[in-house]
Design a protein around this motif. Structure first.
Motif, mmCIF file in Angstrom:
data_model
loop_
_atom_site.group_PDB
_atom_site.id
_atom_site.type_symbol
_atom_site.label_atom_id
_atom_site.label_comp_id
_atom_site.label_asym_id
_atom_site.label_seq_id
_atom_site.Cartn_x
_atom_site.Cartn_y
_atom_site.Cartn_z
ATOM 1 N N SER A 5 34.238 27.362 -71.933
ATOM 2 C CA SER A 5 35.592 27.801 -71.899
ATOM 3 C C SER A 5 36.487 27.568 -71.671
ATOM 4 O O SER A 5 37.939 28.257 -72.018
ATOM 5 N N LYS A 11 41.922 35.346 -68.943
ATOM 6 C CA LYS A 11 41.426 36.336 -68.844
ATOM 7 C C LYS A 11 39.708 36.778 -68.588
ATOM 8 O O LYS A 11 38.731 36.746 -68.048
ATOM 9 N N GLU A 12 39.090 36.321 -70.093
ATOM 10 C CA GLU A 12 38.296 35.863 -69.766
ATOM 11 C C GLU A 12 37.075 34.936 -68.709
ATOM 12 O O GLU A 12 36.240 35.091 -68.311
ATOM 13 N N ARG A 13 38.847 33.654 -68.702
ATOM 14 C CA ARG A 13 38.063 32.543 -67.355
ATOM 15 C C ARG A 13 37.698 34.010 -66.683
ATOM 16 O O ARG A 13 36.604 33.263 -65.485
ATOM 17 N N GLU A 14 38.539 34.459 -66.192
ATOM 18 C CA GLU A 14 38.627 35.069 -64.434
ATOM 19 C C GLU A 14 36.839 35.673 -64.402
ATOM 20 O O GLU A 14 36.548 36.082 -63.502
ATOM 21 N N GLN A 15 37.339 36.788 -65.718
ATOM 22 C CA GLN A 15 36.040 38.017 -65.886
ATOM 23 C C GLN A 15 34.606 37.224 -65.623
ATOM 24 O O GLN A 15 33.462 37.414 -65.269
ATOM 25 N N ALA A 16 34.792 36.219 -66.596
ATOM 26 C CA ALA A 16 33.208 34.896 -66.244
ATOM 27 C C ALA A 16 32.573 34.193 -64.904
ATOM 28 O O ALA A 16 31.442 34.584 -64.500
ATOM 29 N N ARG A 18 33.988 36.119 -62.090
ATOM 30 C CA ARG A 18 33.424 37.214 -61.447
ATOM 31 C C ARG A 18 31.386 37.523 -61.764
ATOM 32 O O ARG A 18 31.317 37.642 -60.147
ATOM 33 N N ARG A 19 31.382 37.043 -63.052
ATOM 34 C CA ARG A 19 30.325 37.397 -63.176
ATOM 35 C C ARG A 19 29.797 36.725 -62.710
ATOM 36 O O ARG A 19 28.042 37.002 -61.992
ATOM 37 N N THR A 53 33.259 47.195 -58.885
ATOM 38 C CA THR A 53 33.546 46.129 -59.957
ATOM 39 C C THR A 53 32.467 45.575 -60.675
ATOM 40 O O THR A 53 31.674 44.829 -61.451
ATOM 41 N N HIS A 56 30.930 47.449 -63.543
ATOM 42 C CA HIS A 56 31.659 46.950 -64.858
ATOM 43 C C HIS A 56 30.905 45.785 -65.049
ATOM 44 O O HIS A 56 30.676 45.961 -66.248
ATOM 45 N N PHE A 57 29.968 45.225 -64.377
ATOM 46 C CA PHE A 57 29.318 43.742 -64.888
ATOM 47 C C PHE A 57 28.120 44.195 -65.346
ATOM 48 O O PHE A 57 27.569 44.472 -66.027
#
Length: 207
Positions: A5, A11-16, A18-19, A53, A56-57
Motif C-alpha cells: 500500500s 486511487k489505487e488504494r481505493e481500488q484495492a 473495493r476489490r 462496479t 469492473h473488477f
C-alpha cells in the motif's frame, strides 16, 4: 491485500479496498448459498456497490469464485509453513502443524463447500485451473509433513516418513470431509490430541 500500500496512489488504494470488499462479500455468499445460487447482484448488494462496479473488477462470476479459492489455498499453505518453521523438534513441528490444520478446518468450514461444489458440479471455466492448484497445494502439504517425519527418521524415531505422512494427512482429510458433511461427533480441534496420540503410540511401539 497483497499489494504494498505504501507504493500505491490514493486511487489505487481505493481500488484495492473495493476489490477486497467485493471478495469478502462474495466469499460469504458463496460459502452460504453455493456458486450456482449466488448472483452478482447479491454480491453487489452485500458489498454495497453497484453491479457495474462488481463487473469492473470481475467480468464473470467464475473469475471471482476462482480467485477466492486460489487466495484461500495460498494463505493456507503459507500459514502451514509458518506453523512448522517456528519450532525445532519434529514433535513440536508435528503438533503445531496438526493444530493449525484442524483449527483451519474448523474456522473455514465454508471453504469445503466451495471445493465440493467445484469438484462435483460442472463449472468448466475454472475446474482445470483449480484442480491443478489443488493438486499442487496437496503436494506442498505432503512435502511439509514428509519433511517433519524425515527429521524424525533421522533422529532414530523409526517412523517411516511416507507411511506416517499418508496416515496423518488421511486422518485430517477424513475429519475435514466428515466435518463438512456434518457427521462428526465433535469439533475438528477436539481430534488434535487423538491424532498426536496415534503417532506417539506408534512411535513407542516401534521403540
Amino acid at each position: 491485500m497483497n499489494t504494498d500500500s505504501h507504493s500505491m496512489t490514493r486511487k489505487e488504494r481505493e481500488q484495492a479496498l473495493r476489490r477486497e470488499a467485493i471478495m469478502e462479500a462474495a466469499r460469504s455468499i458463496f460459502e452460504r448459498d453455493g456458486y450456482f445460487n449466488t448472483t452478482m447482484a447479491q454480491i453487489a448488494e452485500t458489498a454495497e456497490f453497484g453491479v457495474g462496479t462488481i463487473y469492473h473488477f470481475f467480468p464473470r462470476k467464475h473469475v471471482l469464485f476462482a480467485e477466492i479459492i486460489e487466495r484461500l489455498i495460498e494463505h493456507f499453505i503459507s500459514e502451514a509453513k509458518l506453523a512448522v518453521s517456528t519450532h525445532d523438534t519434529w514433535q513440536q513441528q508435528l503438533a503445531s502443524f496438526v493444530k493449525y490444520y484442524l483449527s483451519w478446518i474448523e474456522n473455514n468450514s465454508g471453504f469445503h463447500r466451495m471445493i465440493y461444489e467445484m469438484f462435483y458440479s460442472p463449472i468448466p471455466e475454472i475446474k482445470p485451473h483449480i484442480y491443478d492448484l489443488f493438486k499442487e497445494s496437496n503436494r506442498e502439504i505432503y512435502q511439509i509433513v514428509h519433511g517433519i517425519f524425515e527429521q524424525a527418521h533421522d533422529s532414530d524415531a523409526i517412523l517411516d516418513p511416507e507411511f506416517s505422512s499418508l496416515m496423518i494427512l488421511g486422518m485430517m482429510h477424513a475429519i475435514a470431509d466428515h466435518g463438512y458433511l456434518g457427521i462428526l461427533q465433535r469439533s475438528p480441534k477436539d481430534y488434535i490430541p487423538r491424532i498426536l496420540g496415534v503417532i506417539g503410540g506408534y512411535y513407542r511401539e516401534k521403540q
